[in-house]
Design a protein around this motif. Structure first.
Motif, mmCIF file in Angstrom:
data_model
loop_
_atom_site.group_PDB
_atom_site.id
_atom_site.type_symbol
_atom_site.label_atom_id
_atom_site.label_comp_id
_atom_site.label_asym_id
_atom_site.label_seq_id
_atom_site.Cartn_x
_atom_site.Cartn_y
_atom_site.Cartn_z
ATOM 1 N N CYS A 86 -0.438 29.551 -45.325
ATOM 2 C CA CYS A 86 -1.015 30.495 -44.371
ATOM 3 C C CYS A 86 -0.507 31.921 -44.617
ATOM 4 N N GLU A 87 0.776 32.048 -44.928
ATOM 5 C CA GLU A 87 1.319 33.373 -45.223
ATOM 6 C C GLU A 87 0.634 33.974 -46.442
ATOM 7 N N GLU A 88 0.445 33.172 -47.478
ATOM 8 C CA GLU A 88 -0.220 33.660 -48.680
ATOM 9 C C GLU A 88 -1.660 34.083 -48.390
ATOM 10 N N ASP A 89 -2.266 33.448 -47.385
ATOM 11 C CA ASP A 89 -3.642 33.761 -47.026
ATOM 12 C C ASP A 89 -3.725 34.868 -45.980
ATOM 13 N N GLY A 90 -2.571 35.378 -45.563
ATOM 14 C CA GLY A 90 -2.554 36.450 -44.584
ATOM 15 C C GLY A 90 -2.759 36.011 -43.152
ATOM 16 N N ARG A 91 -2.612 34.720 -42.895
ATOM 17 C CA ARG A 91 -2.791 34.203 -41.540
ATOM 18 C C ARG A 91 -1.453 34.181 -40.809
ATOM 19 N N GLY A 92 -1.459 34.592 -39.556
ATOM 20 C CA GLY A 92 -0.242 34.502 -38.779
ATOM 21 C C GLY A 92 -0.119 35.610 -37.753
ATOM 22 N N PHE A 93 0.903 35.502 -36.944
ATOM 23 C CA PHE A 93 1.203 36.509 -35.932
ATOM 24 C C PHE A 93 1.731 37.757 -36.649
ATOM 25 N N PRO A 94 1.070 38.895 -36.462
ATOM 26 C CA PRO A 94 1.482 40.094 -37.217
ATOM 27 C C PRO A 94 2.823 40.650 -36.738
ATOM 28 N N VAL A 95 3.700 40.899 -37.669
ATOM 29 C CA VAL A 95 4.993 41.524 -37.396
ATOM 30 C C VAL A 95 5.238 42.565 -38.477
ATOM 31 N N LYS A 96 6.242 43.385 -38.286
ATOM 32 C CA LYS A 96 6.559 44.400 -39.282
ATOM 33 C C LYS A 96 6.894 43.737 -40.611
ATOM 34 N N GLY A 97 6.173 44.107 -41.647
ATOM 35 C CA GLY A 97 6.436 43.566 -42.972
ATOM 36 C C GLY A 97 5.601 42.371 -43.363
#
Length: 341
Positions: A86-97
């Motif tokens: 999911c991180e590689e696909d840009g999915r997730g709760f947005p945070v700094k960085g």
């Protein structure tokens, strides 16, 4: 055949490993971005990860993936692999960085079912199952039975083979309610207790499969399956309900709670101290419910939640009917459907 993937945008992937001491796997439900989710845990022996984040009183509302895994508490590490995808696909709760993917998980107990207690899912299998889901077309068929998290599943105190099942219902307003279940229950399909035996038989594939009538062979099998074993039973039925309706986090929580009724209708007993029964609910938000008045809102939600209970029952029975017999160093697991025919 209906499936949870009848809910537009919902995809399912599996990672399965058998032989060489293995009899386990991972199943991932990958919803479309923006899906809201919650969970209700009713079993007395759950193995879960990140379920507190799905409480309606917490910060985040969206769910990026749900991981269902074998390997008991050890197998929960599979969620790390899904999170990495999911991180590689840009999915997730947005945070700094970057992002922090919200990937809850739940596990069944299948340790040693393939002969090797240490053969259990890891992060790599979680990543593979998520990638498998992502590669699927919208509305794809879902593999059932001895696959993914259902690979090492068993029912009836470990007497018969359990597995993955799925089903869906479409409401009059066009809302789709689907479910996928990993059936690894202490109990058996409802109505197969010897105390409820009546003349006649039932096929698991029938809609009324939970009616309390079984053949003499099924009654005999139930008696054997309910014997007290030397080892304490460790079991779990895991369910993901998905709907195309617009629901908030609290409504997802209530829908997951209502869906547990389907588990109780399908399995006897259910929600025991030795089961980790867990139901997730995901709402993709494609179709708005009628909320023109308070009465309309209540009718809409009650109708959807009643359907959730029905579809969970069907998915569980489908998982049992789809399971195929296996022989492993841990024992011979017969197909329950063969017994009741």
């Amino acid at each position: 055949m209906t499936a949870i993937t009848d809910v537009p945008g919902v995809r399912v992937g599996h990672a399965t490993k058998t032989g060489g001491g293995w009899q386990s796997g991972v199943t991932v439900v990958l919803p479309p971005p923006g899906t809201v989710g919650s969970v209700d845990v009713r079993g007395g022996g759950p193995g879960t990860h990140e379920t507190d984040a799905l409480d309606p009183t917490t910060l985040t509302s969206l769910v990026d993936a749900v991981v269902l895994t074998g390997g008991s508490a050890y197998g929960l590490v599979a969620a790390h692999g899904a999170q990495r995808w999911c991180e590689e696909d840009g999915r997730g709760f947005p945070v700094k960085g970057g992002v922090v993917p919200i990937v809850p998980a739940a596990a069944i107990f299948d340790l040693g079912r393939g002969g090797d207690f240490t053969a259990r899912p890891d992060a790599a299998m979680g990543y593979a199952a998520t990638a498998d889901a992502a590669s699927r077309e919208n509305g794809h068929d879902v593999e059932r039975g001895n696959v993914g998290a259902g690979t090492g599943a068993a029912i009836g105190r470990g007497t018969y083979k359990g597995g993955v099942g799925t089903a869906s219902i479409t409401l009059e307003n066009g809302v789709v309610v689907g479910a996928i279940a990993v059936v690894n229950a202490l109990g058996l399909p409802y109505g197969t207790s010897p105390q409820r035996v009546e003349p006649g038989s039932v096929r698991l594939s029938e809609e009324r499969a939970s009616t309390p009538r079984v053949s003499a062979a099924a009654a005999e099998a139930a008696t054997g399956a309910q014997r007290v074993s030397e080892q304490p039973p460790l079991n779990t039925t895991l369910v993901v309900v998905a709907t195309s309706a617009v629901l908030d986090k609290a409504e997802c929580k209530r829908t997951a709670s209502a869906a547990h009724a389907g588990l109780a209708r399908a399995l006897d007993p259910s929600h025991t101290l030795a089961d980790g029964d867990t139901v997730f609910c995901l709402a993709t938000g494609a179709i708005a419910l009628d909320r023109s008045s308070e009465a309309a809102r209540q009718v809409s939600l009650i109708t959807l939640q009643s359907a959730a209970a029905d579809v969970v029952r069907l998915a569980i029975l489908d998982g049992i009917a789809s399971a195929e017999p296996v022989s492993t160093p841990d024992g011979d697991f017969r197909a329950y459907g063969d017994v009741v025919r």
